[in-house]
Write an enzyme that holds these catalytic residues in place. Structure first.
Site, PDB file in Angstrom:
ATOM      1  N   ASP A  81      -7.278   2.233  10.826  1.00 32.59           N
ATOM      2  CA  ASP A  81      -6.865   1.838   9.477  1.00 32.59           C
ATOM      3  C   ASP A  81      -8.105   1.821   8.602  1.00 32.59           C
ATOM      4  O   ASP A  81      -9.112   1.194   8.953  1.00 32.59           O
ATOM      5  CB  ASP A  81      -6.220   0.444   9.521  1.00 32.59           C
ATOM      6  CG  ASP A  81      -5.432   0.097   8.261  1.00 32.59           C
ATOM      7  OD1 ASP A  81      -5.921   0.416   7.159  1.00 32.59           O
ATOM      8  OD2 ASP A  81      -4.354  -0.502   8.379  1.00 32.59           O
ATOM      9  N   ASP A 134       0.837  -1.193   0.000  1.00 29.02           N
ATOM     10  CA  ASP A 134       0.000   0.000   0.000  1.00 29.02           C
ATOM     11  C   ASP A 134       0.876   1.249   0.000  1.00 29.02           C
ATOM     12  O   ASP A 134       1.834   1.354   0.771  1.00 29.02           O
ATOM     13  CB  ASP A 134      -0.919   0.003   1.221  1.00 29.02           C
ATOM     14  CG  ASP A 134      -1.962  -1.106   1.138  1.00 29.02           C
ATOM     15  OD1 ASP A 134      -2.344  -1.469   0.016  1.00 29.02           O
ATOM     16  OD2 ASP A 134      -2.380  -1.619   2.196  1.00 29.02           O
ATOM     17  N   ARG A 167      -7.901   1.001   5.214  1.00 30.20           N
ATOM     18  CA  ARG A 167      -7.611   0.286   3.967  1.00 30.20           C
ATOM     19  C   ARG A 167      -8.596  -0.850   3.716  1.00 30.20           C
ATOM     20  O   ARG A 167      -8.907  -1.164   2.582  1.00 30.20           O
ATOM     21  CB  ARG A 167      -6.177  -0.256   4.003  1.00 30.20           C
ATOM     22  CG  ARG A 167      -5.128   0.805   3.833  1.00 30.20           C
ATOM     23  CD  ARG A 167      -3.739   0.239   4.032  1.00 30.20           C
ATOM     24  NE  ARG A 167      -3.510  -0.181   5.415  1.00 30.20           N
ATOM     25  CZ  ARG A 167      -2.370  -0.719   5.835  1.00 30.20           C
ATOM     26  NH1 ARG A 167      -1.389  -0.925   4.984  1.00 30.20           N
ATOM     27  NH2 ARG A 167      -2.223  -1.037   7.102  1.00 30.20           N
ATOM     28  N   CYS A 215       9.217   4.530   8.748  1.00 28.19           N
ATOM     29  CA  CYS A 215       8.460   3.303   8.492  1.00 28.19           C
ATOM     30  C   CYS A 215       9.295   2.354   7.635  1.00 28.19           C
ATOM     31  O   CYS A 215      10.358   2.706   7.134  1.00 28.19           O
ATOM     32  CB  CYS A 215       7.128   3.605   7.809  1.00 28.19           C
ATOM     33  SG  CYS A 215       7.295   4.330   6.162  1.00 28.19           S
ATOM     34  N   CYS A 237       8.285   0.928   4.774  1.00 27.66           N
ATOM     35  CA  CYS A 237       7.609   0.730   3.490  1.00 27.66           C
ATOM     36  C   CYS A 237       8.579   0.527   2.323  1.00 27.66           C
ATOM     37  O   CYS A 237       8.492  -0.473   1.604  1.00 27.66           O
ATOM     38  CB  CYS A 237       6.669   1.896   3.217  1.00 27.66           C
ATOM     39  SG  CYS A 237       5.291   1.969   4.401  1.00 27.66           S
ATOM     40  N   LYS A 257      -3.885  -8.413   5.374  1.00 29.85           N
ATOM     41  CA  LYS A 257      -3.723  -8.832   3.981  1.00 29.85           C
ATOM     42  C   LYS A 257      -3.803 -10.350   3.868  1.00 29.85           C
ATOM     43  O   LYS A 257      -4.463 -10.883   2.968  1.00 29.85           O
ATOM     44  CB  LYS A 257      -2.391  -8.322   3.441  1.00 29.85           C
ATOM     45  CG  LYS A 257      -2.311  -6.809   3.304  1.00 29.85           C
ATOM     46  CD  LYS A 257      -0.915  -6.357   2.884  1.00 29.85           C
ATOM     47  CE  LYS A 257      -0.811  -4.837   2.838  1.00 29.85           C
ATOM     48  NZ  LYS A 257       0.558  -4.376   2.516  1.00 29.85           N
TER      49      LYS A 257
END
Length: 418
Positions: free
Chosen positions: A329, A245, A331, A258, A260, A358
């Site tokens: 969250d 994401d 998402r 982070c 990511c 996920k």
């Protein structure tokens, strides 16, 4: 200033045409594109319109600016000559399985091939998926090549460290009954929430039950495929996959708060190796910045975390987000499996993710996960250990149980530097 083809009257679409019948009805989940019917989100010929919203998602606003300034003809039709996919994808059985794909148009990349007659007659039918080939060139991949973690094979990994991929852009196309079922709500409740939370932007959500497809004004996804995509049809093909994401601050600018970008690059490296070894690598990159709460909210949370009493701490990691945004969250990964269904994927052999959300969404949608791959500890930036400790404590996958001492050490490595 003159505006070409300017239309003086406005035609509202908030109520059905007096004729009461759509010119192009949509039969979601049909076995062929012709049976399913085209997705017509154009505004230039309202009589053809058979969805709520319009093509281009959030970019439709820029299109409006171009029209209002006279830079774009409002009835312009795209010339789709030579825009056909650079690689063959599908069809796969999932394309016509009821409720399997509800957030994208499986036939969205084959518009010109399947609806050429309608297009030649002036119907503005546009692709919602584009498939091309490209090379991605990232300095971390050059480092992996130099370190011997990747090898130059001239097919997937090139001599300069770039990696050859098939690249796929996907615009969201929502089948509202299927979206409602996926989220465990009713279609009417979903329509009302969408209508109210977009400040009434789309009145058809509550006035046009005959329109069941919605083109939401949000970002979509990009997929990167590593290896021979012809292997998608072989159930023996080993699939390595990372679903990622968007995190612009880390992915593009390398922010160290982070994991990511490091995890994304780790996933790309794993996918490249999969493509080289006879398998297939898949990166799914979703536009869900800041846990789909947006970048402004994300930066506000950063400030709150750093300034709270005692400094940044794993124990308050999710709490600070909820204090600012009202939810930890947004998402909601229920729609995330759809691009993988579109590829015909039924099993992921190596899932490069620690996210329980996920993982659970994929398994609930019938995609088997054989092995989960955690980010190597050495790739976690110093300032990101708070995030990682909080996620592990909240249920993220970890190869080893997270002991209280591990949690304390993780917090200690990343106490407030500001």
């Amino acid at each position: 200033m003159t505006r070409p083809n300017h239309i003086d009257h406005i035609r509202l679409t908030s109520h059905p045409d007096p004729g009461g019948k759509l010119q192009f009805p949509i039969k979601w989940g049909a076995a062929t594109a012709r049976e399913r019917g085209p997705i017509v989100g154009t505004v230039s010929r309202p009589q053809d319109h058979n969805v709520i919203g319009t093509h281009g998602g959030s970019y439709a606003v820029y299109r409006a600016l171009a029209v209002s300034s006279g830079a774009l003809d409002p009835i312009h039709r795209p010339d789709l000559t030579n825009t056909h996919p650079a690689a063959t994808i599908g069809p796969f059985p999932q394309w016509s399985e009821p409720q399997r794909i509800v957030s994208l148009d499986p036939w969205g990349h084959l518009v010109a091939e399947n609806f050429s007659a309608e297009i030649s007659e002036g119907v503005d039918i546009r692709p919602s998926i584009a498939v091309t080939r490209a090379r991605i060139d990232l300095h971390e991949l050059q480092g992996a090549l130099a370190a011997g973690r990747l090898v130059n094979d001239g097919v997937v990994v090139n001599e300069n460290g770039s990696v050859s991929v098939v690249k796929i852009a996907i615009d969201p196309v929502w089948y509202l009954p299927g979206i409602a079922e996926r989220f465990g709500t009713t279609e009417s409740a979903l329509r009302r929430a969408l209508f109210e939370q977009t400040a009434g932007m789309f009145p058809e959500l509550v006035t046009r039950p005959d329109l069941q497809v919605f083109l939401p004004p949000i970002g979509g996804a990009t997929m990167y495929l590593f290896g021979d995509i012809g292997r998608l049809t072989d159930p023996r093909t080993l699939i390595t996959c990372r679903v990622h994401d968007e995190c612009n601050g880390s992915d593009v600018f390398g922010s160290d708060i982070c994991t990511c970008r490091p995890y994304l690059l780790h996933g790309i490296e794993e996918c490249a190796r999969a493509g080289q070894s006879g398998g297939l690598g898949v990166i799914v990159y979703n536009r869900k910045e800041g846990r789909a709460l947006g970048e402004v909210t994300k930066f506000l949370v950063y400030n709150a975390r750093k300034r709270q009493e005692g400094g940044d701490a794993a124990a308050a990691y999710f709490e600070r987000t909820e204090c600012v945004a009202g939810v930890q969250d947004a998402r909601f990964q229920q729609l995330m499996p759809d691009p993988l269904h579109w590829l015909g994927v039924k099993r992921i052999d190596r899932f490069v993710s620690m996210s329980d959300m996920k993982h659970d969404a994929l398994v609930e949608q019938g995609i088997e996960i054989v092995e989960r791959i955690a980010i190597p500890d050495g790739l976690i930036p110093a300032d990101a250990h708070v995030e990682m400790a909080a996620k592990k404590a909240a249920g993220y996958f970890t190869p080893e149980p997270l002991s209280p001492q591990d949690l304390t050490n993780s917090i200690g490595r990343s106490l407030n530097k500001y």
